[in-house]
Design an enzyme around this catalytic site. Sequence first.
Site, short mmCIF file in Angstrom:
data_model
loop_
_atom_site.label_atom_id
_atom_site.label_comp_id
_atom_site.label_asym_id
_atom_site.label_seq_id
_atom_site.Cartn_x
_atom_site.Cartn_y
_atom_site.Cartn_z
N ASP A 183 79.71 -50.44 -82.25
CA ASP A 183 78.84 -50.68 -81.12
C ASP A 183 77.59 -51.45 -81.53
OD1 ASP A 183 80.46 -49.54 -79.32
OD2 ASP A 183 79.39 -47.64 -79.17
N PRO A 240 55.97 -38.25 -81.58
CA PRO A 240 55.64 -39.68 -81.57
C PRO A 240 55.07 -40.13 -82.92
CG PRO A 240 54.13 -38.44 -80.15
CD PRO A 240 55.18 -37.48 -80.62
N GLU A 245 49.72 -30.83 -76.68
CA GLU A 245 49.17 -31.89 -77.54
C GLU A 245 49.85 -31.93 -78.91
OE1 GLU A 245 46.96 -34.28 -76.61
OE2 GLU A 245 47.32 -33.35 -74.66
N1 ADE Z 1 57.41 -36.35 -78.19
C1 ADE Z 1 56.55 -37.05 -77.45
N2 ADE Z 1 56.76 -38.36 -77.54
C2 ADE Z 1 57.83 -38.52 -78.37
C3 ADE Z 1 58.52 -39.64 -78.87
N3 ADE Z 1 58.20 -40.89 -78.54
N4 ADE Z 1 59.55 -39.42 -79.71
C4 ADE Z 1 59.88 -38.16 -80.08
N5 ADE Z 1 59.25 -37.07 -79.64
C5 ADE Z 1 58.23 -37.23 -78.79
#
Ligand code: ADE
Length: 229
Positions: free
Chosen positions: A169, A89, A116
């Site tokens: 697309d 993330p 984590e």
């Molecule tokens: N791992 C946890 N959340 C994620 C996300 N939003 N994108 C990629 N890998 C992740």
Amino acid sequence: MKKLKVDILSLFPDYFDSPLMQSMLGRAQQKGIVEINAIDIRDFADGKHAKVDDRPYGGGPGMLLMVEPVVKAIRSCREENSHVVHLSPQGKTLNSAKCENLATHEHLILLCGHYEGIDQRAIDLEIDEEVSIGDYVLTSGMPAALVLLDATCRFIPGVLGHDESARNDTFGKMSFDAPHYTRPEEFEGKKVPDILLGGHHAKIDAWRREMGINKCAQVRPDLLAKEKL
Ligand code: ADE
């Protein structure tokens, strides 16, 4: 023929079995255009218990993937032209241009985080880029790896029916698709727009473009602002 090899590193390689066998990714592998292996990071852990996680230095919640099994797993499959992606993330958000670029590589290694996160030293030592699939937190990088793989393989020539399809697309041309209809002509009083039944292709193209732009303006004005109309 352009070919892409992908090694996915995670703690649950079986997770990928079904999605990789079906549909476009399954066909791409059968045709030999894409080769995908799911590798278990635990195979690279030492000791009787094959420990892969530990508590973070400095305290804090949860467990981290340990540096050694992650680094060993990556090095076990690394080749001369490998590009190593950590799904996280904290990465740059995936988009169509990034997928098109990833599809140009010969070998992708996709590292899926768990718990984590991962000991930063594994990232510093081995990772070329970190990619997020959106502003939300998944329990692991595994679903994100599938999303990246699906969206990327569409750009490899021969994977889709027409080589140009991925670029045409939605997001390939950075505006939305027009609505699509198939038979029947009428369902519960709702009719297919007349323009699609008239057979006038120039008018249909213009209508589709307009509908796509209108929809994009409604739901993603930020994308429309970027597009060179
Ligand atoms: N791992 C946890 N959340 C994620 C996300 N939003 N994108 C990629 N890998 C992740």
